[in-house]
Write a protein that holds these residues in place. Structure first.
Motif, PDB file in Angstrom:
ATOM      1  N   SER A   1     -17.436  11.153  16.160  1.00 52.82           N
ATOM      2  CA  SER A   1     -18.084  11.901  17.225  1.00 52.82           C
ATOM      3  C   SER A   1     -19.036  12.922  16.617  1.00 52.82           C
ATOM      4  N   PHE A   2     -20.224  13.026  17.200  1.00 55.38           N
ATOM      5  CA  PHE A   2     -21.270  13.935  16.732  1.00 55.38           C
ATOM      6  C   PHE A   2     -21.578  14.926  17.846  1.00 55.38           C
ATOM      7  N   HIS A   3     -21.893  16.168  17.461  1.00 58.95           N
ATOM      8  CA  HIS A   3     -22.019  17.242  18.452  1.00 58.95           C
ATOM      9  C   HIS A   3     -23.208  18.127  18.115  1.00 58.95           C
ATOM     10  N   VAL A   4     -24.037  18.386  19.121  1.00 58.36           N
ATOM     11  CA  VAL A   4     -25.110  19.362  18.968  1.00 58.36           C
ATOM     12  C   VAL A   4     -24.484  20.740  18.719  1.00 58.36           C
ATOM     13  N   ARG A   5     -25.001  21.482  17.747  1.00 56.41           N
ATOM     14  CA  ARG A   5     -24.431  22.799  17.457  1.00 56.41           C
ATOM     15  C   ARG A   5     -24.630  23.734  18.648  1.00 56.41           C
ATOM     16  N   GLU A   6     -23.537  24.430  19.025  1.00 55.88           N
ATOM     17  CA  GLU A   6     -23.574  25.360  20.141  1.00 55.88           C
ATOM     18  C   GLU A   6     -22.911  26.670  19.734  1.00 55.88           C
TER      19      GLU A   6
ATOM     20  N   SER B   1     -24.656  16.339  24.848  1.00 56.55           N
ATOM     21  CA  SER B   1     -24.150  17.180  23.752  1.00 56.55           C
ATOM     22  C   SER B   1     -23.391  16.387  22.699  1.00 56.55           C
ATOM     23  N   PHE B   2     -22.778  15.270  23.087  1.00 54.17           N
ATOM     24  CA  PHE B   2     -21.935  14.511  22.179  1.00 54.17           C
ATOM     25  C   PHE B   2     -22.434  13.074  22.063  1.00 54.17           C
ATOM     26  N   THR B   3     -22.267  12.534  20.885  1.00 52.89           N
ATOM     27  CA  THR B   3     -22.588  11.131  20.602  1.00 52.89           C
ATOM     28  C   THR B   3     -21.370  10.493  19.951  1.00 52.89           C
ATOM     29  N   THR B   4     -21.031   9.285  20.374  1.00 57.04           N
ATOM     30  CA  THR B   4     -19.855   8.596  19.836  1.00 57.04           C
ATOM     31  C   THR B   4     -20.262   7.252  19.244  1.00 57.04           C
ATOM     32  N   ARG B   5     -19.718   6.966  18.076  1.00 58.05           N
ATOM     33  CA  ARG B   5     -19.972   5.694  17.405  1.00 58.05           C
ATOM     34  C   ARG B   5     -18.647   5.084  16.942  1.00 58.05           C
ATOM     35  N   ARG B   6     -18.571   3.755  17.047  1.00 55.06           N
ATOM     36  CA  ARG B   6     -17.431   3.019  16.523  1.00 55.06           C
ATOM     37  C   ARG B   6     -17.938   2.094  15.419  1.00 55.06           C
ATOM     38  N   VAL B   7     -17.231   2.065  14.289  1.00 49.74           N
ATOM     39  CA  VAL B   7     -17.661   1.269  13.135  1.00 49.74           C
ATOM     40  C   VAL B   7     -16.527   0.341  12.721  1.00 49.74           C
ATOM     41  N   ILE B   8     -16.853  -0.909  12.485  1.00 48.94           N
ATOM     42  CA  ILE B   8     -15.904  -1.891  11.962  1.00 48.94           C
ATOM     43  C   ILE B   8     -16.398  -2.318  10.583  1.00 48.94           C
ATOM     44  N   ALA B   9     -15.525  -2.261   9.593  1.00 46.60           N
ATOM     45  CA  ALA B   9     -15.858  -2.700   8.238  1.00 46.60           C
ATOM     46  C   ALA B   9     -15.295  -4.094   8.016  1.00 46.60           C
ATOM     47  N   VAL B  10     -16.168  -5.017   7.597  1.00 37.82           N
ATOM     48  CA  VAL B  10     -15.799  -6.419   7.459  1.00 37.82           C
ATOM     49  C   VAL B  10     -16.062  -6.874   6.027  1.00 37.82           C
ATOM     50  N   GLN B  11     -15.121  -7.607   5.492  1.00 35.06           N
ATOM     51  CA  GLN B  11     -15.258  -8.159   4.142  1.00 35.06           C
ATOM     52  C   GLN B  11     -14.756  -9.598   4.155  1.00 35.06           C
ATOM     53  N   ARG B  12     -15.634 -10.517   3.782  1.00 37.17           N
ATOM     54  CA  ARG B  12     -15.309 -11.949   3.812  1.00 37.17           C
ATOM     55  C   ARG B  12     -14.779 -12.378   5.185  1.00 37.17           C
ATOM     56  N   GLY B  13     -15.418 -11.882   6.235  1.00 35.20           N
ATOM     57  CA  GLY B  13     -15.087 -12.288   7.593  1.00 35.20           C
ATOM     58  C   GLY B  13     -13.851 -11.646   8.188  1.00 35.20           C
ATOM     59  N   ARG B  14     -13.228 -10.715   7.469  1.00 36.22           N
ATOM     60  CA  ARG B  14     -12.003 -10.078   7.972  1.00 36.22           C
ATOM     61  C   ARG B  14     -12.226  -8.576   8.106  1.00 36.22           C
ATOM     62  N   THR B  15     -11.748  -8.017   9.209  1.00 41.57           N
ATOM     63  CA  THR B  15     -11.838  -6.582   9.429  1.00 41.57           C
ATOM     64  C   THR B  15     -10.833  -5.867   8.526  1.00 41.57           C
ATOM     65  N   ILE B  16     -11.319  -4.930   7.714  1.00 37.80           N
ATOM     66  CA  ILE B  16     -10.444  -4.206   6.807  1.00 37.80           C
ATOM     67  C   ILE B  16     -10.261  -2.744   7.214  1.00 37.80           C
TER      68      ILE B  16
ATOM     69  N   VAL C   1     -21.903  -1.219  13.597  1.00 35.11           N
ATOM     70  CA  VAL C   1     -21.852   0.009  14.383  1.00 35.11           C
ATOM     71  C   VAL C   1     -22.030  -0.307  15.863  1.00 35.11           C
ATOM     72  N   GLU C   2     -21.127   0.218  16.697  1.00 36.27           N
ATOM     73  CA  GLU C   2     -21.256   0.128  18.141  1.00 36.27           C
ATOM     74  C   GLU C   2     -21.655   1.503  18.677  1.00 36.27           C
ATOM     75  N   ARG C   3     -22.755   1.539  19.422  1.00 37.37           N
ATOM     76  CA  ARG C   3     -23.234   2.802  19.997  1.00 37.37           C
ATOM     77  C   ARG C   3     -22.489   3.040  21.317  1.00 37.37           C
ATOM     78  N   VAL C   4     -21.353   3.684  21.227  1.00 41.22           N
ATOM     79  CA  VAL C   4     -20.461   3.817  22.379  1.00 41.22           C
ATOM     80  C   VAL C   4     -21.057   4.732  23.443  1.00 41.22           C
ATOM     81  N   ARG C   5     -21.593   5.876  23.014  1.00 43.84           N
ATOM     82  CA  ARG C   5     -22.082   6.849  23.995  1.00 43.84           C
ATOM     83  C   ARG C   5     -23.120   7.755  23.364  1.00 43.84           C
ATOM     84  N   ASP C   6     -24.180   8.051  24.121  1.00 43.39           N
ATOM     85  CA  ASP C   6     -25.182   9.048  23.754  1.00 43.39           C
ATOM     86  C   ASP C   6     -25.300  10.025  24.914  1.00 43.39           C
ATOM     87  N   GLY C   7     -24.536  11.114  24.837  1.00 39.71           N
ATOM     88  CA  GLY C   7     -24.547  12.109  25.902  1.00 39.71           C
ATOM     89  C   GLY C   7     -25.498  13.253  25.600  1.00 39.71           C
TER      90      GLY C   7
END
Length: 307
Positions: free
Chosen positions: A109-114, A88-103, A80-86
């Motif tokens: 994006s996450f949002h405070v309820r408004e 109202s919004f939070t952004t995360r990037r996730v890479i899934a890896v299996q046997r050393g290869r990105t699959i 997980v890469e913590r791209v941004r914590d604003g």
């Protein structure tokens, strides 16, 4: 002594192991599939992202690409890469890896309820789920009995699926059929009270039937396959809170299929008619090529094409 129920196994599948800061490991069951089910990888990746975000910020969207087929039985590591914590919004990037290869990779994006103004298109009028046969029962009625691999999968299925329209079993029945499908779904048992689990469980389920709409005009949903298929990318927008262990209607349609790729979009409504999730997905539909022959004249099949 009985083992865990299918719903309990799904919750366990979504319970990732945290092995380091921002790094999680998920199980990948060894099943009779050529590759790991895409909904599993998407659901687990969203769990990993959600574990790094405050609980008052539910996910509001995700965009993902399936890059390589996953290997059943081999654990998957989610970085997980913590791209941004604003504010109202939070952004995360996730890479899934299996046997050393990105699959697989995912951005969520996450949002405070408004508060805000609201409108939505109405849910289509369809029969109630209790009036429709379970998918496994409909197939058993047609075939007399399920082949053992399908029977085993039906026993392990974490979702009760009930198609609004009857299944087509032959190409003759497809004449005039539009690229649309609708299915009622719900988890077969309680998923607990963690909203993130329900969100990730529905993400899992969203990949189960969406590409049906692409296939409907060209081949029956049950029977021999004329195409090698694979999910290419997947996007979801979460509009309202929901429970994945209560009935929801998955309305699906395909606006276009061309160039060996089919596009499908879905709307997910709760029992009261509230639009809770919107989905888009593109899938690969590559016609089977004739199998080459060896010098002895016997057919040889290669690997299933992947993206």
């Amino acid at each position: 002594m009985t083992g865990p129920s299918p719903a309990e196994r799904l919750v366990d599948l979504l319970d990732l192991e945290e092995i380091d800061l921002n790094i999680f490991r998920g199980r990948s069951p060894r099943e009779s599939l050529q590759r790991v089910f895409g909904g599993q990888v998407a659901g687990q990746a969203l769990v990993a992202a959600g574990r790094t975000v405050d609980e008052d910020r539910p996910v509001h969207s995700l965009h993902a690409y399936f890059l390589r087929p996953g290997i059943p039985g081999v654990p998957i590591v989610y970085q997980v890469e913590r791209v941004r914590d604003g504010r109202s919004f939070t952004t995360r990037r996730v890479i899934a890896v299996q046997r050393g290869r990105t699959i697989f990779n995912l951005t969520a994006s996450f949002h405070v309820r408004e508060p805000g103004f609201e409108h939505q298109l109405p849910m289509p009028e369809v029969p109630e789920p209790e009036s429709l046969p379970r998918l496994a029962d409909e197939v058993r009625q047609r075939l007399g009995t399920l082949p053992e691999p399908l029977e085993r999968m039906a026993r392990r299925q974490a979702f009760d699926l009930r198609y609004v329209d009857r299944l087509r079993w032959s190409t003759e029945e497809l004449a005039g059929v539009e690229p649309r499908s609708a299915v009622w779904m719900r988890a077969t048992g309680s998923l607990g009270d963690d909203p993130l689990v329900h969100t990730c469980a529905l993400t899992y389920a969203s990949d189960m039937t969406l590409l049906d709409a692409v296939r409907l005009p060209i081949e029956p949903l049950w029977g021999p396959r004329n195409f090698d298929t694979a999910s290419l990318d997947h996007a979801m927008w979460f509009h309202r809170p929901f429970r994945a262990d209560e009935w929801f209607l998955y309305q699906q349609e395909s606006p276009i299929s061309t160039g060996a790729r089919g596009l499908a979009r879905g709307q997910i409504f709760d029992r009261e008619g509230n639009l809770i999730v919107s989905v888009m997905q593109e899938g690969l539909f590559r016609p089977h090529s004739p199998a080459p022959e060896t010098s002895s004249g016997r057919e040889v099949r290669g690997e299933t094409p992947s993206s």
